[in-house]
Write a protein that holds these residues in place. Structure first.
Motif, mmCIF file in Angstrom:
data_model
loop_
_atom_site.group_PDB
_atom_site.id
_atom_site.type_symbol
_atom_site.label_atom_id
_atom_site.label_comp_id
_atom_site.label_asym_id
_atom_site.label_seq_id
_atom_site.Cartn_x
_atom_site.Cartn_y
_atom_site.Cartn_z
ATOM 1 N N ASP A 140 0.810 -1.223 0.000
ATOM 2 C CA ASP A 140 0.000 0.000 0.000
ATOM 3 C C ASP A 140 0.841 1.271 0.000
ATOM 4 O O ASP A 140 0.420 2.295 -0.535
ATOM 5 C CB ASP A 140 -0.924 0.011 1.227
ATOM 6 C CG ASP A 140 -2.009 -1.056 1.147
ATOM 7 O OD1 ASP A 140 -2.275 -1.548 0.028
ATOM 8 O OD2 ASP A 140 -2.574 -1.396 2.201
ATOM 9 N N ASN A 141 2.002 1.236 0.618
ATOM 10 C CA ASN A 141 2.838 2.435 0.720
ATOM 11 C C ASN A 141 4.067 2.357 -0.164
ATOM 12 O O ASN A 141 5.108 2.950 0.136
ATOM 13 C CB ASN A 141 3.257 2.637 2.187
ATOM 14 C CG ASN A 141 2.061 2.895 3.087
ATOM 15 O OD1 ASN A 141 1.192 3.683 2.760
ATOM 16 N ND2 ASN A 141 2.013 2.208 4.219
ATOM 17 N N TYR B 38 6.216 3.304 -3.380
ATOM 18 C CA TYR B 38 6.328 4.391 -4.351
ATOM 19 C C TYR B 38 7.561 4.232 -5.243
ATOM 20 O O TYR B 38 8.008 5.201 -5.853
ATOM 21 C CB TYR B 38 6.355 5.746 -3.624
ATOM 22 C CG TYR B 38 5.127 5.927 -2.756
ATOM 23 C CD1 TYR B 38 3.845 5.855 -3.318
ATOM 24 C CD2 TYR B 38 5.239 6.119 -1.385
ATOM 25 C CE1 TYR B 38 2.715 5.981 -2.516
ATOM 26 C CE2 TYR B 38 4.114 6.247 -0.580
ATOM 27 C CZ TYR B 38 2.848 6.180 -1.158
ATOM 28 O OH TYR B 38 1.731 6.291 -0.373
ATOM 29 N N LYS C 200 3.691 11.164 -1.502
ATOM 30 C CA LYS C 200 3.327 9.974 -2.271
ATOM 31 C C LYS C 200 3.935 10.059 -3.678
ATOM 32 O O LYS C 200 3.777 11.065 -4.368
ATOM 33 C CB LYS C 200 1.803 9.843 -2.373
ATOM 34 C CG LYS C 200 1.116 9.432 -1.081
ATOM 35 C CD LYS C 200 -0.383 9.250 -1.301
ATOM 36 C CE LYS C 200 -1.071 8.794 -0.024
ATOM 37 N NZ LYS C 200 -2.535 8.619 -0.219
#
Length: 365
Positions: A59-60, A62, A164
């Motif tokens: 989910d995190n 990048y 993000k």
């Protein structure tokens, strides 16, 4: 009672992995050390993501496909260093003098700190003005207005802006691995194929395949019996840099200032890879950690499809996209050595909140 289909499939995969000594990615988040990954047609459905999204690293996450640059793969890539020849792939910061798509020109200012004793300098630049990595904040999936891994425009600018998909995540991880050059320009010259680098010219998968064969490379992924390894960094030479230097300054500046708008009638027109489904499958299924070219757009511009490869490569797959690489010297060195793989490293800008970066890239043969 019959077993659930997904459980049966997982057990079948486990048996196949045991017999083939593979490690297949089945559970999200995927383990980057896996040796087998799903094809584009086999991608799992990600709740809340656009169709075809490969937001599979957490989910995190990048850094996307840079996850594939594991210590094991980087160490293996280092074995490509044989002669130790260093080749830069960076154009000078002031080249092109007038960047494509009417972007800001590079400006360099010398600042005197102490006459004859100490100087600083100041750069004014658009990170998209020359040899560049398109970061994940650069181009969204247009239909959903979503950048990689659910990032939105409000995450990039405005009162709720955050980090993000910031380019600094790439800088913190680093980019290093095995580079593969497909010298399409040299192949085209050899076969008498003529095209204008400053016009829409789509290079098909079949042409790249034949180019690879001419170089002694099977461009299929290793999982399909080819020579492309998971985590490889792709370079495609179209000859745009050569074409740029062959034109008078006024002409190339005028071409860079052609009117720009999304759609088939865009005045900005460049050579690049086609948007055909076979090309999309290949770019995805090879599991390149990054792809790049020497022209301003990588893909043939403008797209004649209802989509752009930028949407898939950046927003859906999380794969760094390089443009305007200087591949002229690398092309010559690969020809002389008769090998088209090498060690490659790049140092993106460590800019929290940044969109993109100049490449700062080096190939070592």
């Amino acid at each position: 009672m019959a077993e659930p289909k997904n459980t049966s499939n997982q057990r079948l995969t486990q048996i196949k992995d045991f017999l083939t000594m593979n490690k297949t990615a089945t559970t999200i988040p995927w383990d980057p050390d896996c040796t087998k990954f799903p094809t584009r047609q086999e991608l799992p459905v990600i709740p809340g993501a656009p169709e075809g999204a490969a937001w599979v690293w957490g989910d995190n996450d990048y850094i996307g496909r840079l996850n594939l640059l594991t210590p094991t793969r980087v160490a293996a890539a280092s074995k490509e260093i044989r002669t130790g020849e260093i080749v830069s792939v960076n154009l000078p910061l002031d080249t092109p003098a007038q960047p494509a798509f009417n972007r800001e020109v590079f400006k360099h200012e010398i600042k005197i700190k102490a006459e004859n004793l100490c100087y600083d300098d100041i750069y004014h630049l658009n990170t998209q003005s020359g040899t560049q990595w398109d970061g994940f904040r650069h181009f969204a999936h247009l239909a959903s207005g979503t950048f990689y891994n659910g990032t939105k425009g409000s995450d990039i600018v405005g009162p709720k802006a955050n980090h993000k998909c910031s380019i600094h995540h790439w800088a913190e991880h680093g980019i290093a691995g095995r580079g593969v050059l497909l010298d399409y320009k040299r192949y085209a010259d050899k076969k008498g194929i003529k095209y204008d680098c400053y016009d829409h010219y789509p290079i098909s998968w079949e042409e790249l395949s034949q180019c690879g064969k001419d170089q002694g490379i099977d461009i299929r992924p290793q999982a399909q019996g080819g020579d492309i390894k998971i985590g490889d960094i792709l370079f495609i030479r179209t000859g745009w840099t050569e074409a740029y230097h062959s034109k008078p300054e006024e002409e190339r500046n005028a071409l860079a200032l052609r009117p720009h708008s999304l759609g088939k009638d865009d005045g900005q027109r460049y050579v690049g890879v086609s948007q055909e489904p076979k090309m999309m499958d290949w770019l995805h299924d090879c599991y390149f950690s990054a792809v790049s070219g020497d022209a301003p757009t990588f893909e043939a511009w403008p797209s004649h499809e209802e989509y752009y490869l930028h949407e898939y490569i950046l927003a859906l797959w999380g794969m760094p996209l390089g443009e305007m690489m200087d591949l002229e010297k690398l092309s010559q060195k690969c020809l002389e050595r008769n090998r088209y793989t090498f060690f490659f490293s790049s140092a993106p800008a460590n800019c929290p909140g940044g969109v993109s970066s100049h490449v700062n890239g080096t190939a070592i043969l």
